[in-house]
Design a protein around this motif. Structure first.
Motif, PDB file in Angstrom:
ATOM      1  N   ALA A   1       0.840  -1.211   0.000  1.00  0.00           N
ATOM      2  CA  ALA A   1       0.000   0.000   0.000  1.00  0.00           C
ATOM      3  C   ALA A   1       0.865   1.247   0.000  1.00  0.00           C
ATOM      4  O   ALA A   1       0.560   2.227  -0.688  1.00  0.00           O
ATOM      5  N   GLU A   2       1.959   1.206   0.742  1.00  0.00           N
ATOM      6  CA  GLU A   2       2.887   2.342   0.767  1.00  0.00           C
ATOM      7  C   GLU A   2       3.503   2.563  -0.612  1.00  0.00           C
ATOM      8  O   GLU A   2       3.642   3.699  -1.064  1.00  0.00           O
ATOM      9  N   ALA A   3       3.843   1.481  -1.295  1.00  0.00           N
ATOM     10  CA  ALA A   3       4.461   1.585  -2.615  1.00  0.00           C
ATOM     11  C   ALA A   3       3.479   2.096  -3.667  1.00  0.00           C
ATOM     12  O   ALA A   3       3.887   2.698  -4.658  1.00  0.00           O
ATOM     13  N   GLU A   4       2.185   1.865  -3.451  1.00  0.00           N
ATOM     14  CA  GLU A   4       1.188   2.298  -4.429  1.00  0.00           C
ATOM     15  C   GLU A   4       0.584   3.661  -4.111  1.00  0.00           C
ATOM     16  O   GLU A   4      -0.326   4.101  -4.808  1.00  0.00           O
ATOM     17  N   ALA A   5       1.106   4.320  -3.092  1.00  0.00           N
ATOM     18  CA  ALA A   5       0.633   5.669  -2.777  1.00  0.00           C
ATOM     19  C   ALA A   5       0.949   6.587  -3.960  1.00  0.00           C
ATOM     20  O   ALA A   5       1.909   6.338  -4.716  1.00  0.00           O
ATOM     21  N   PRO A   6       0.158   7.652  -4.160  1.00  0.00           N
ATOM     22  CA  PRO A   6       0.318   8.508  -5.348  1.00  0.00           C
ATOM     23  C   PRO A   6       1.732   9.053  -5.584  1.00  0.00           C
ATOM     24  O   PRO A   6       2.210   9.026  -6.699  1.00  0.00           O
ATOM     25  N   ASP A   7       2.432   9.490  -4.557  1.00  0.00           N
ATOM     26  CA  ASP A   7       3.759  10.083  -4.765  1.00  0.00           C
ATOM     27  C   ASP A   7       4.899   9.159  -4.355  1.00  0.00           C
ATOM     28  O   ASP A   7       6.035   9.615  -4.203  1.00  0.00           O
ATOM     29  N   ALA A   8       4.621   7.875  -4.183  1.00  0.00           N
ATOM     30  CA  ALA A   8       5.642   6.940  -3.721  1.00  0.00           C
ATOM     31  C   ALA A   8       6.610   6.582  -4.846  1.00  0.00           C
ATOM     32  O   ALA A   8       6.225   6.491  -6.010  1.00  0.00           O
TER      33      ALA A   8
END
Length: 89
Positions: free
Chosen positions: A23-30
């Motif tokens: 989920a962290e990797a798929e965040a908009p600005d990740a």
């Protein structure tokens, strides 16, 4: 730094941790590579987990609904107050 002792050389990741990292990797600005580096995993491992999530192989643990026994008492319906403004006939 993690020191691995004994014969076990692989880390065991809980599904909750994998889902959180994906989920962290798929965040908009990740930045995918930075997320992998921050958690000390390879980009390939993160890519594999991401694929598992998308295919439904790695999903949040679902709690099955439980039935709670309910007891209906006949006297409860009879003792309900009447609505205001209604007169008894």
């Amino acid at each position: 730094m993690e020191i691995i002792t004994g014969t076990e050389r692989r880390r065991r990741w809980r599904d909750e941790d994998k889902l959180r990292i994906v989920a962290e990797a798929e965040a908009p600005d990740a930045v995918f590579a930075l997320v992998a580096r921050r958690h000390e995993i390879s980009r390939g491992q993160l890519w594999k987990w991401r694929g598992q999530v998308r295919r439904g192989e790695l999903a949040p643990v679902r709690v099955e609904p439980e039935f709670i026994p309910v007891r209906v008492m006949a006297s409860a319906a009879l003792s309900m107050p009447r609505a205001l403004g209604k007169s008894a006939a």
